[in-house]
Design a protein around this motif. Structure first.
Motif, mmCIF file in Angstrom:
data_model
loop_
_atom_site.group_PDB
_atom_site.id
_atom_site.type_symbol
_atom_site.label_atom_id
_atom_site.label_comp_id
_atom_site.label_asym_id
_atom_site.label_seq_id
_atom_site.Cartn_x
_atom_site.Cartn_y
_atom_site.Cartn_z
ATOM 1 N N VAL A 1 4.135 -31.861 12.567
ATOM 2 C CA VAL A 1 4.468 -30.785 11.631
ATOM 3 C C VAL A 1 3.351 -30.682 10.605
ATOM 4 C CG1 VAL A 1 6.100 -29.909 9.917
ATOM 5 C CG2 VAL A 1 6.939 -31.110 11.956
ATOM 6 N N ILE A 2 2.811 -29.469 10.459
ATOM 7 C CA ILE A 2 1.735 -29.206 9.502
ATOM 8 C C ILE A 2 2.246 -28.228 8.451
ATOM 9 C CG2 ILE A 2 -0.501 -28.060 9.195
ATOM 10 C CD1 ILE A 2 -1.375 -29.176 11.847
ATOM 11 N N GLN A 3 1.981 -28.533 7.191
ATOM 12 C CA GLN A 3 2.280 -27.608 6.102
ATOM 13 C C GLN A 3 0.967 -27.154 5.475
ATOM 14 O OE1 GLN A 3 4.442 -29.176 2.787
ATOM 15 N NE2 GLN A 3 4.827 -27.178 1.866
ATOM 16 N N VAL A 4 0.769 -25.842 5.417
ATOM 17 C CA VAL A 4 -0.428 -25.277 4.792
ATOM 18 C C VAL A 4 -0.023 -24.471 3.559
ATOM 19 C CG1 VAL A 4 -1.805 -25.214 6.903
ATOM 20 C CG2 VAL A 4 -0.328 -23.275 6.346
ATOM 21 N N ARG B 1 -1.953 -39.128 22.971
ATOM 22 C CA ARG B 1 -3.085 -38.956 22.059
ATOM 23 C C ARG B 1 -2.596 -38.496 20.690
ATOM 24 N NH1 ARG B 1 -6.762 -34.631 24.731
ATOM 25 N NH2 ARG B 1 -7.914 -34.888 22.770
ATOM 26 N N ASP B 2 -3.190 -39.053 19.635
ATOM 27 C CA ASP B 2 -2.865 -38.626 18.274
ATOM 28 C C ASP B 2 -3.878 -37.563 17.866
ATOM 29 O OD1 ASP B 2 -2.149 -38.251 15.673
ATOM 30 O OD2 ASP B 2 -2.324 -40.355 15.070
ATOM 31 N N LEU B 3 -3.446 -36.320 17.826
ATOM 32 C CA LEU B 3 -4.343 -35.199 17.531
ATOM 33 C C LEU B 3 -4.384 -34.824 16.056
ATOM 34 C CD1 LEU B 3 -3.530 -32.874 20.587
ATOM 35 C CD2 LEU B 3 -5.436 -34.472 20.311
ATOM 36 N N ARG B 4 -3.722 -35.584 15.210
ATOM 37 C CA ARG B 4 -3.712 -35.243 13.787
ATOM 38 C C ARG B 4 -5.108 -35.239 13.149
ATOM 39 N NH1 ARG B 4 0.587 -39.327 11.506
ATOM 40 N NH2 ARG B 4 -0.392 -40.581 13.153
ATOM 41 N N PRO B 5 -5.982 -36.224 13.439
ATOM 42 C CA PRO B 5 -7.307 -36.193 12.807
ATOM 43 C C PRO B 5 -8.114 -34.935 13.125
ATOM 44 C CG PRO B 5 -6.858 -38.374 13.682
ATOM 45 C CD PRO B 5 -5.772 -37.476 14.190
ATOM 46 N N VAL B 6 -8.093 -34.522 14.397
ATOM 47 C CA VAL B 6 -8.881 -33.338 14.755
ATOM 48 C C VAL B 6 -8.248 -32.071 14.190
ATOM 49 C CG1 VAL B 6 -7.752 -33.000 17.010
ATOM 50 C CG2 VAL B 6 -10.070 -32.156 16.648
ATOM 51 N N MET B 7 -6.922 -32.019 14.131
ATOM 52 C CA MET B 7 -6.242 -30.872 13.525
ATOM 53 C C MET B 7 -6.614 -30.757 12.044
ATOM 54 S SD MET B 7 -2.385 -31.061 15.078
ATOM 55 C CE MET B 7 -2.074 -30.968 16.842
ATOM 56 N N ALA B 8 -6.522 -31.878 11.345
ATOM 57 C CA ALA B 8 -6.844 -31.870 9.914
ATOM 58 C C ALA B 8 -8.288 -31.453 9.681
ATOM 59 C CB ALA B 8 -6.582 -33.257 9.333
ATOM 60 N N LEU C 1 -1.540 -29.174 3.133
ATOM 61 C CA LEU C 1 -0.662 -29.908 2.225
ATOM 62 C C LEU C 1 -0.052 -31.150 2.872
ATOM 63 C CD1 LEU C 1 1.229 -26.925 0.542
ATOM 64 C CD2 LEU C 1 -0.922 -28.012 -0.144
ATOM 65 N N GLU C 2 0.192 -31.081 4.172
ATOM 66 C CA GLU C 2 0.859 -32.209 4.836
ATOM 67 C C GLU C 2 0.651 -32.118 6.330
ATOM 68 O OE1 GLU C 2 5.191 -34.400 4.493
ATOM 69 O OE2 GLU C 2 5.167 -32.213 4.618
ATOM 70 N N ILE C 3 0.485 -33.287 6.967
ATOM 71 C CA ILE C 3 0.450 -33.339 8.434
ATOM 72 C C ILE C 3 1.119 -34.645 8.857
ATOM 73 C CG2 ILE C 3 -1.918 -34.263 8.369
ATOM 74 C CD1 ILE C 3 -2.335 -32.872 11.133
ATOM 75 N N VAL C 4 2.259 -34.545 9.537
ATOM 76 C CA VAL C 4 3.050 -35.730 9.890
ATOM 77 C C VAL C 4 3.485 -35.667 11.346
ATOM 78 C CG1 VAL C 4 3.931 -36.105 7.560
ATOM 79 C CG2 VAL C 4 5.203 -34.632 9.119
ATOM 80 N N ARG C 5 3.643 -36.856 11.928
ATOM 81 C CA ARG C 5 4.168 -36.958 13.283
ATOM 82 C C ARG C 5 5.647 -37.297 13.204
ATOM 83 N NH1 ARG C 5 1.037 -40.692 17.381
ATOM 84 N NH2 ARG C 5 1.559 -42.288 15.832
#
Length: 311
Positions: free
Chosen positions: A229-232, A268-275, A286-290
């Motif tokens: 979940v990403i919050q922008v 795969r943890d894609l949070r780093p590339v998304m951020a 604002l936030e990125i959580v698994r």
């Protein structure tokens, strides 16, 4: 500590439990889950020698709960869903009575009463008539009577049912304090409670065990994707297009104008590339959580899966 082998209980034409088998290890807290009528209470009543099975066998510390029921009961503390109290007795008198029934040596009774009163916070009500106590204090007395003979095994059936939030917290803390030094089977409909207290969970449905494992292992087995979940702060649609192009993203949906719900491959943890890509585009992140599967979701998945298999 506890071995249940091919346990079956039949009431006339109704099969309450069918060929149930599992073990509970020393010092383990096992959550025992299932919908109403699934066979939880029947299993616990057989385990505690309240009723015999139709077939199969249960042993507690090597003692058969039918053939050696008097001996096996000495190792078990049991708190049924409806706390068994003599409400016209005073707390201390009741605990003395239970100690005698459970075979505590007469010389040890005063010290055992003193200990459970201290352990379960009953000092202020030890001389009170049980009928005058709140639901929370009655549950504490129920736990105290289960522990009066210092048993290595505890069987707790809905120990926090009907309590207010503060009382629930207090009873959970008491159970946490007992874990590790006791083997505990805990039945509860409050699944977050089970997540907090239990090492493993056994899920029973229609009289059969459908899963038994740690919550983490069940999540890994059932969750075929990762949810992020990403919050922008703004420019959600632009962020959505950026995320959709990342390799490994399966789907993207929005719950409101600032949140993106993203399903990705599970390995795969894609949070780093998304951020990195969102920040490069100067979109306020604002936030990125698994998000992990909850025990409620695991429970519903397994129950639904079992219902579908039986259809």
């Amino acid at each position: 500590m506890i071995t249940i082998e091919n346990l079956t209980k039949v009431y006339g034409p109704k099969i309450a439990i069918a060929d149930v088998s599992f073990q509970v290890n020393r010092g383990e807290v096992l959550g025992f889950l299932g919908p109403n009528g699934a066979g939880k209470t029947t299993t616990m009543k057989i385990l505690t020698s309240f009723m015999p099975p139709t077939s199969g066998r249960v042993t507690v510390m090597g003692h058969d709960t039918v053939k050696d029921s008097i001996l096996s009961r000495r190792f078990i503390g049991y708190l049924p869903e409806n706390t068994p109290l003599y409400t016209d007795m005073r707390v201390k008198t009741f605990l003395k009575f239970v100690a005698g029934v459970k075979g505590v040596k007469k010389a040890n009774v005063p010290s055992r009463i003193k200990k459970v009163i201290a352990d379960f916070g009953l000092e202020e009500v030890k001389d009170a008539v049980i009928a005058t106590l709140s639901k929370g204090f009655r549950q504490r007395v129920g736990l105290a009577q289960a522990m009066i003979n210092d048993p290595p095994v505890l069987v707790l059936d809905e120990p926090t049912i009907g309590l207010d939030p503060r009382q629930i917290y207090e009873i959970r803390q008491l159970i946490k304090d007992l874990s590790g030094t006791r083997t505990i089977i805990l039945s509860s409909h409050i699944l977050p409670e089970v997540s907090q207290l239990c090492d493993r969970v056994a899920i029973i449905n229609k009289g059969k065990i459908v899963a038994i494992d740690s919550p983490q292992s069940l999540k890994a087995r059932l969750q075929d994707h990762t949810l992020i979940v990403i919050q922008v702060g703004s420019r959600q649609e632009e962020a959505r297009k950026i995320v959709e192009k990342i390799e490994g993203v399966l789907s993207v949906s929005s719950s409101n104008s600032r949140f993106l719900n993203i399903e990705t491959v599970k390995d795969r943890d894609l949070r780093p590339v998304m951020a990195e890509k969102i920040v490069e585009a100067r979109i306020p992140l604002l936030e990125i959580v698994r998000k992990e599967m909850s025990l409620e979701e695991i429970f519903m998945e397994l129950i639904t899966e079992e219902a579908g298999a039986g259809a």
